[in-house]
Design an enzyme around this catalytic site. Structure first.
Site, short mmCIF file in Angstrom:
data_model
loop_
_atom_site.label_atom_id
_atom_site.label_comp_id
_atom_site.label_asym_id
_atom_site.label_seq_id
_atom_site.Cartn_x
_atom_site.Cartn_y
_atom_site.Cartn_z
N ASN A 177 -30.90 6.11 -2.51
CA ASN A 177 -30.31 6.96 -1.50
C ASN A 177 -31.02 7.46 -0.37
O ASN A 177 -30.52 7.28 0.67
CB ASN A 177 -29.50 7.84 -2.11
N ASP A 213 0.98 -1.30 0.12
CA ASP A 213 0.07 0.01 0.04
C ASP A 213 0.89 1.12 0.16
O ASP A 213 1.93 1.47 0.73
CB ASP A 213 -0.85 0.02 1.40
N THR A 242 -15.24 -2.59 -10.51
CA THR A 242 -16.73 -1.99 -9.99
C THR A 242 -17.73 -1.93 -10.91
O THR A 242 -17.53 -2.20 -12.28
CB THR A 242 -16.41 -0.28 -9.76
N ASP A 243 -18.95 -2.11 -10.33
CA ASP A 243 -20.14 -2.15 -11.40
C ASP A 243 -20.21 -0.86 -12.23
O ASP A 243 -21.13 -0.64 -13.13
CB ASP A 243 -21.35 -2.54 -10.74
N GLU A 244 -19.65 0.07 -11.90
CA GLU A 244 -19.86 1.60 -12.25
C GLU A 244 -19.41 1.49 -13.93
O GLU A 244 -19.57 2.54 -14.39
CB GLU A 244 -19.18 2.75 -11.40
N LEU A 298 -20.90 7.67 1.53
CA LEU A 298 -22.34 8.11 1.78
C LEU A 298 -22.71 7.48 3.37
O LEU A 298 -23.07 8.44 3.86
CB LEU A 298 -23.10 7.49 0.80
N SER A 338 -15.12 5.87 -13.12
CA SER A 338 -15.51 4.61 -13.59
C SER A 338 -14.68 4.48 -15.06
O SER A 338 -14.46 3.35 -15.51
CB SER A 338 -17.08 4.64 -14.02
N ARG A 356 -28.73 2.10 -5.67
CA ARG A 356 -27.59 1.50 -5.44
C ARG A 356 -27.66 -0.28 -4.89
O ARG A 356 -28.65 -0.27 -3.96
CB ARG A 356 -26.53 2.21 -4.55
N LYS A 400 -11.48 2.92 -14.16
CA LYS A 400 -11.63 1.69 -13.76
C LYS A 400 -11.98 0.73 -15.01
O LYS A 400 -11.50 -0.52 -15.03
CB LYS A 400 -12.57 1.26 -12.85
#
Length: 350
Positions: A258, A31, A130-132, A199, A160, A223, A163
């Protein structure tokens, strides 16, 4: 199995590190310790005999080569990434450098290491995404469906897009060089050690502080929420049993708007940290962020059918566990609130 986990001091990465050590694997935690990382996230396993930490950047090829040679991992689990959409709107360059170029350097270092060892079939490069990358779905689950592994890519934010680019690189290194890869694309994570700019922790911490709880637009964005420890379990399942060249979507099977998520957190806090009025009265609707995708939803059928994995934590259970964790770990989150950008509105596109 010896795992090289990149980004292992971050939110999802640290959950993978903790679970892998519990499961008896050896782990090399790699990291760069950027603003969102925290070694306290892995304190419970830091003294374990199978754990090692390497402070280095995935963009540093010399460091990568040294670490591969020194530790000789059986698999790479690549979680190191810039991941906050709002920050990507304000400063996309860092996302390109880390998520695209960093993945390129990691792939090249892994390929060199794998080749030098005689290209063993057992080696794995597991890329976590990611699903984004799939873009945005319409509002109706019945007619607008869910993301599958065959959904065309349609990224809408700098995050996104970066990614999606890294996903394409990983697939290309498999097709061109034969590198044994597996890929996963997950839905929104939440749970313990979640950095306090996302969030769920924002809602909890703003509520406790008596401050306005910001909700973008009217809170209609949907989401699919995945408890982070379920995600860690899924990732370890894929790296051990996933088919080479295959991608797997990992979802929590917990779709929520949300605004409903925020109200549920407030309801939990009303019961656990009582005050004269409901925390929901602190909800404040704010200007939406640019390009805010309406709905994400994962079809997890492939990982369920092929690998037998399903999420074990419902949204109601996971939110209660998460609220409890934040109430019990004030020292952890207070130390992070002073970090750059935390508590400040980002991603306005200005």
């Amino acid at each position: 199995m010896k795992l090289l986990v990149t980004g292992g001091a971050g939110f999802i990465g640290s959950a993978v590190v903790r679970q892998a050590i519990r499961d008896g694997h050896e782990v090399v935690n790699f990291d760069a310790l950027t603003y969102a990382a925290c070694l306290d996230n892995v304190a419970e396993v830091a003294d374990a005999p199978g754990y090692a930490f390497e402070h280095a950047d995935i963009r540093d090829r010399a460091a990568l080569d040294r670490i591969f040679a020194a530790h000789r991992p059986d698999a790479v689990m690549h979680l190191a990434a810039e991941s906050h959409v709002d920050r990507s709107i304000d400063g996309p360059g860092t996302f390109i450098e880390t998520n695209v170029m960093g993945t390129f350097h990691l792939l090249e270092a892994a390929r060199a290491y794998w080749t030098a060892r005689g290209r063993p079939d057992s080696f794995r490069f597991h890329h976590i995404s990611t699903d984004e990358v799939y873009g945005s779905l319409g509002p109706d689950p019945e007619t607008d469906g869910q993301f599958t592994e065959d959904t065309p890519y349609d990224p809408r934010s700098p995050y996104s897009a970066s990614k999606a680019s890294s996903d394409h690189l990983v697939r290309a290194w498999h097709e061109t060089y034969g590198l044994p890869v597996v890929l996963t694309n997950c839905s929104n994570n939440y749970g313990p050690f979640h950095f306090p700019e996302k969030l769920v922790p924002v809602v909890i911490l703003r509520a406790l502080a008596g401050e306005p709880i910001p909700v973008y637009g009217r809170g209609e964005n949907v989401r699919d929420w995945l408890y982070v420890e379920d995600h860690a379990d899924a990732l370890l399942t894929v790296v051990q049993r996933g088919a080479v060249g295959r991608s797997y979507n990992i979802g929590g099977e917990n779709e929520a708007r949300n605004i409903d998520l925020v109200r549920n957190i407030c309801k939990i806090l009303d019961a656990k940290r009582t005050k004269n009025t409901s925390y929901s009265q602190q909800i404040t609707f704010v200007e939406d962020r640019p390009g805010h995708d309406l709905r994400y939803a994962i079809d997890p059928g492939r990982i369920a059918t092929e690998l037998g994995w399903r999420p074990s934590v419902t949204l109601e259970q996971g939110l209660e566990k998460t609220v409890d964790w934040y109430l019990e770990n004030e020292d952890w989150w207070r130390a992070l609130q002073a970090r750059e950008g935390v508590g400040r509105r980002l991603g306005t596109g200005g």
